[in-house]
Write a protein that holds these residues in place. Sequence first.
Motif, PDB file in Angstrom:
ATOM      1  N   LEU A   1     -43.491  21.496 -49.288  1.00  0.00           N
ATOM      2  CA  LEU A   1     -44.015  20.217 -48.781  1.00  0.00           C
ATOM      3  C   LEU A   1     -44.937  19.560 -49.807  1.00  0.00           C
ATOM      4  O   LEU A   1     -44.893  18.340 -49.993  1.00  0.00           O
ATOM      5  N   LEU A   2     -45.753  20.358 -50.480  1.00  0.00           N
ATOM      6  CA  LEU A   2     -46.646  19.798 -51.507  1.00  0.00           C
ATOM      7  C   LEU A   2     -45.834  19.181 -52.648  1.00  0.00           C
ATOM      8  O   LEU A   2     -46.210  18.137 -53.192  1.00  0.00           O
TER       9      LEU A   2
ATOM     10  N   ALA B   1     -52.422  10.280 -42.069  1.00  0.00           N
ATOM     11  CA  ALA B   1     -51.111  10.314 -42.734  1.00  0.00           C
ATOM     12  C   ALA B   1     -50.310   9.039 -42.463  1.00  0.00           C
ATOM     13  O   ALA B   1     -49.418   8.691 -43.231  1.00  0.00           O
TER      14      ALA B   1
ATOM     15  N   ALA C   1     -44.462  15.946 -51.406  1.00  0.00           N
ATOM     16  CA  ALA C   1     -45.528  14.937 -51.319  1.00  0.00           C
ATOM     17  C   ALA C   1     -46.001  14.503 -52.705  1.00  0.00           C
ATOM     18  O   ALA C   1     -46.928  13.705 -52.811  1.00  0.00           O
ATOM     19  N   SER C   2     -45.415  15.071 -53.736  1.00  0.00           N
ATOM     20  CA  SER C   2     -45.757  14.844 -55.147  1.00  0.00           C
ATOM     21  C   SER C   2     -47.206  15.204 -55.449  1.00  0.00           C
ATOM     22  O   SER C   2     -47.849  14.628 -56.310  1.00  0.00           O
ATOM     23  N   LEU C   3     -47.719  16.206 -54.736  1.00  0.00           N
ATOM     24  CA  LEU C   3     -49.072  16.698 -54.997  1.00  0.00           C
ATOM     25  C   LEU C   3     -49.029  17.956 -55.865  1.00  0.00           C
ATOM     26  O   LEU C   3     -50.054  18.466 -56.289  1.00  0.00           O
TER      27      LEU C   3
ATOM     28  N   ASP D   1     -47.464  19.489 -42.055  1.00  0.00           N
ATOM     29  CA  ASP D   1     -47.536  20.940 -42.163  1.00  0.00           C
ATOM     30  C   ASP D   1     -48.234  21.483 -40.918  1.00  0.00           C
ATOM     31  O   ASP D   1     -49.437  21.241 -40.741  1.00  0.00           O
TER      32      ASP D   1
ATOM     33  N   ILE E   1     -37.533  11.095 -53.503  1.00  0.00           N
ATOM     34  CA  ILE E   1     -38.148  10.511 -52.307  1.00  0.00           C
ATOM     35  C   ILE E   1     -37.616   9.090 -52.211  1.00  0.00           C
ATOM     36  O   ILE E   1     -37.906   8.277 -53.099  1.00  0.00           O
TER      37      ILE E   1
ATOM     38  N   ARG F   1     -45.986   7.943 -53.938  1.00  0.00           N
ATOM     39  CA  ARG F   1     -47.210   8.189 -53.160  1.00  0.00           C
ATOM     40  C   ARG F   1     -47.341   7.189 -52.009  1.00  0.00           C
ATOM     41  O   ARG F   1     -47.729   7.551 -50.911  1.00  0.00           O
TER      42      ARG F   1
ATOM     43  N   LEU G   1     -44.564  13.807 -43.936  1.00  0.00           N
ATOM     44  CA  LEU G   1     -44.467  15.252 -44.160  1.00  0.00           C
ATOM     45  C   LEU G   1     -45.625  15.913 -43.419  1.00  0.00           C
ATOM     46  O   LEU G   1     -46.793  15.622 -43.712  1.00  0.00           O
TER      47      LEU G   1
ATOM     48  N   VAL H   1     -45.111   7.963 -48.945  1.00  0.00           N
ATOM     49  CA  VAL H   1     -45.216   9.259 -48.266  1.00  0.00           C
ATOM     50  C   VAL H   1     -46.530   9.376 -47.496  1.00  0.00           C
ATOM     51  O   VAL H   1     -47.592   9.038 -48.017  1.00  0.00           O
TER      52      VAL H   1
ATOM     53  N   TRP I   1     -48.811  12.328 -45.783  1.00  0.00           N
ATOM     54  CA  TRP I   1     -48.921  13.796 -45.856  1.00  0.00           C
ATOM     55  C   TRP I   1     -49.983  14.279 -44.878  1.00  0.00           C
ATOM     56  O   TRP I   1     -51.125  13.833 -44.917  1.00  0.00           O
TER      57      TRP I   1
END
Length: 314
Positions: free
Chosen positions: A54-55, A156, A58-60, A167, A70, A83, A165, A86, A88
């Motif tokens: 997921l990270l 989010a 999320a492009s983290l 979690d 994405i 970014r 996304l 999305v 998150w």
Amino acid sequence: MANESTTAAAGVSALGVRRRFGTVEAVRGMDFTAPAGAVTALIGPNGSGKTTLLLMLASLLAPDAGEVRIGGLDPVTYPGEVRRSVGWMPDTLGIWDSLTATEILVTMGTFYGMPRPLAQSRAAELLHTVHLGDLADKPSRVFSRGQQQRLSLARALIHDPAVLLLDEPASGLDPGSRVDLRMLLRRLADEGKTVVVSSHVLSELDEMADRAVFVAGGETVKAQSLADAGEQARWYTIRALDSDLLLHGITSAGTPYRMQDAERRPALQVRLAGEDAAADLLRSLVGAGVAVTAFAPAGGALEETYMSLDTDRR
Ligand SMILES: Nc1ncnc2c1ncn2[C@@H]1O[C@H](COP(=O)(O)OP(=O)(O)OP(=O)(O)O)[C@@H](O)[C@H]1O
């Protein structure tokens, strides 16, 4: 549910992604697709790589290898666009505990380039949606765990992202808030958004998801639509006023069965090929004069798949 081939480009995908932390290979060659217009469940045991995946979506977190898309865009080439598209929701709220709920949402909105008045009206609307209107001006450090989760969900959503996304979004939520979450995610998917949810509460995902991707040991082990999961062979629990008569009815129908372990009330479990087989057996039992008091799948459809995969816990 939207047609996957037409919505895949608008959704998210990962192909052969890998990510290592020191000696731990958290994700090792995962393939994952979540189409737009659907809720996709991400399911796997503890440590199977869900949060790491997921990270990366999320492009983290940058993958060591493989590619992420994405809405058709590569986050490495188009970090800003990705970014902005999305939302998150991590499994803890984390930061900024001295700011009020409104301040957190407005600050986040302005980070995404929203004009302040728009961020303010959107914040008020979202706090109302997640039933935190009364706490809008309270610092988030006084929020209970469930209230923090709901604020995290609002955060989010502040910039109205096309991809959401989440979690473990339901952890810490009371039953009413879980139902609200389910309905909200359903509505967002119906509006055409891409929704990805990781959770260990499979019964909840049964109600909410259109499809599920199962991961274990950093790899994808199965992808399944909920419609297919519902059609598969599964255990049913059956009870009757007279257990002996029930047992006689089951054996005469020739259905394989097992006694349910050490229960307060005796029950039989039978493995049936699908809903048609269940309806046939129920009809034959009632026809034979068995007073059936309970007849239902022993567990949810996703739980049945999960248990059949025999995934390792790390
Ligand atoms: N920053 C990190 N440093 C070292 N190891 C990490 C780091 N992040 C994750 N890992 C390891 O990578 C593996 C996958 O972790 P991840 O958090 O992605 O699993 P998960 O499926 O989300 O688990 P859970 O269901 O418990 O939340 C685990 O073995 C974890 O210990």
